[in-house]
Write a protein that holds these residues in place. Structure first.
Motif, PDB file in Angstrom:
ATOM      1  N   ALA A 154       0.831  -1.214   0.000  1.00 33.05           N
ATOM      2  CA  ALA A 154       0.000   0.000   0.000  1.00 33.05           C
ATOM      3  C   ALA A 154       0.861   1.258   0.000  1.00 33.05           C
ATOM      4  CB  ALA A 154      -0.933  -0.002   1.210  1.00 33.05           C
ATOM      5  N   ALA A 155       1.965   1.217   0.753  1.00 42.15           N
ATOM      6  CA  ALA A 155       2.877   2.374   0.767  1.00 42.15           C
ATOM      7  C   ALA A 155       3.478   2.591  -0.617  1.00 42.15           C
ATOM      8  CB  ALA A 155       3.969   2.167   1.808  1.00 42.15           C
ATOM      9  N   CYS A 156       3.915   1.519  -1.256  1.00 44.60           N
ATOM     10  CA  CYS A 156       4.457   1.652  -2.612  1.00 44.60           C
ATOM     11  C   CYS A 156       3.371   2.104  -3.589  1.00 44.60           C
ATOM     12  CB  CYS A 156       5.064   0.331  -3.073  1.00 44.60           C
ATOM     13  SG  CYS A 156       6.669  -0.023  -2.365  1.00 44.60           S
ATOM     14  N   GLY A 157       2.150   1.615  -3.385  1.00 47.31           N
ATOM     15  CA  GLY A 157       1.041   2.028  -4.243  1.00 47.31           C
ATOM     16  C   GLY A 157       0.721   3.507  -4.098  1.00 47.31           C
ATOM     17  N   ALA A 158       0.788   4.005  -2.876  1.00 46.45           N
ATOM     18  CA  ALA A 158       0.545   5.438  -2.654  1.00 46.45           C
ATOM     19  C   ALA A 158       1.645   6.272  -3.308  1.00 46.45           C
ATOM     20  CB  ALA A 158       0.477   5.727  -1.159  1.00 46.45           C
ATOM     21  N   LEU A 159       2.876   5.821  -3.182  1.00 48.43           N
ATOM     22  CA  LEU A 159       3.994   6.520  -3.831  1.00 48.43           C
ATOM     23  C   LEU A 159       3.854   6.444  -5.351  1.00 48.43           C
ATOM     24  CD1 LEU A 159       6.515   8.120  -3.231  1.00 48.43           C
ATOM     25  CD2 LEU A 159       7.797   5.977  -3.184  1.00 48.43           C
ATOM     26  N   TRP A 160       3.367   5.328  -5.837  1.00 51.03           N
ATOM     27  CA  TRP A 160       3.106   5.155  -7.266  1.00 51.03           C
ATOM     28  C   TRP A 160       2.106   6.202  -7.740  1.00 51.03           C
ATOM     29  CZ3 TRP A 160       0.973  -0.160  -9.368  1.00 51.03           C
ATOM     30  CH2 TRP A 160       0.846  -0.098 -10.744  1.00 51.03           C
ATOM     31  N   LEU A 161       1.068   6.442  -6.958  1.00 51.99           N
ATOM     32  CA  LEU A 161       0.066   7.444  -7.312  1.00 51.99           C
ATOM     33  C   LEU A 161       0.670   8.849  -7.355  1.00 51.99           C
ATOM     34  CD1 LEU A 161      -2.928   8.153  -7.842  1.00 51.99           C
ATOM     35  CD2 LEU A 161      -3.177   8.386  -5.367  1.00 51.99           C
ATOM     36  N   VAL A 162       1.489   9.174  -6.351  1.00 54.70           N
ATOM     37  CA  VAL A 162       2.131  10.494  -6.309  1.00 54.70           C
ATOM     38  C   VAL A 162       3.042  10.690  -7.516  1.00 54.70           C
ATOM     39  CG1 VAL A 162       3.789  11.906  -5.018  1.00 54.70           C
ATOM     40  CG2 VAL A 162       1.958  10.725  -3.810  1.00 54.70           C
ATOM     41  N   ILE A 163       3.814   9.678  -7.840  1.00 59.61           N
ATOM     42  CA  ILE A 163       4.732   9.782  -8.976  1.00 59.61           C
ATOM     43  C   ILE A 163       3.960   9.901 -10.285  1.00 59.61           C
ATOM     44  CG2 ILE A 163       6.456   8.504 -10.305  1.00 59.61           C
ATOM     45  CD1 ILE A 163       7.552   7.482  -7.644  1.00 59.61           C
ATOM     46  N   THR A 164       2.847   9.201 -10.409  1.00 64.19           N
ATOM     47  CA  THR A 164       2.037   9.288 -11.627  1.00 64.19           C
ATOM     48  C   THR A 164       1.468  10.688 -11.811  1.00 64.19           C
ATOM     49  OG1 THR A 164       1.487   6.952 -11.426  1.00 64.19           O
ATOM     50  CG2 THR A 164       0.086   8.281 -12.851  1.00 64.19           C
ATOM     51  N   VAL A 165       0.990  11.288 -10.746  1.00 68.12           N
ATOM     52  CA  VAL A 165       0.469  12.659 -10.824  1.00 68.12           C
ATOM     53  C   VAL A 165       1.595  13.631 -11.187  1.00 68.12           C
ATOM     54  CG1 VAL A 165      -0.538  14.544  -9.469  1.00 68.12           C
ATOM     55  CG2 VAL A 165      -1.462  12.235  -9.276  1.00 68.12           C
TER      56      VAL A 165
END
Length: 88
Positions: free
Chosen positions: A45-56
């Motif tokens: 979940a932490a990596c997924g949240a970081l994935w979202l930030v990087i995508t934005v």
């Protein structure tokens, strides 16, 4: 407040930011998948949240690259001195 000592041709390193974001995107996708397969949902979940930030961030970088240079300060923007109003 601008001081006038800034370089007049300064540009943001958008291409470098783009490639660093792509590198981060690859690692976060890898981390999310690896942690899911390892049975670590919290880390996934932490990596997924970081994935979202990087995508934005990546989408904003691409938007700025496509816009190109579009802002040039006019004479009313400091450090230009405003015209002196002399009374006759």
């Amino acid at each position: 407040m601008r001081t006038g000592s800034e370089p007049t041709t300064a540009r943001s390193a958008l291409r470098l930011r783009f490639w660093l974001s792509v590198w981060g995107l690859v690692w976060t996708v890898f981390g999310t998948v690896a942690f899911l397969l390892a049975g670590r949902p919290g880390w996934a979940a932490a990596c997924g949240a970081l994935w979202l930030v990087i995508t934005v961030d990546l989408s904003m970088i691409v938007k700025h690259i496509r816009q190109g240079p579009h802002y040039q300060p006019g004479p009313d923007v400091p450090p230009y001195r405003p015209p002196e109003h002399r009374r006759p």
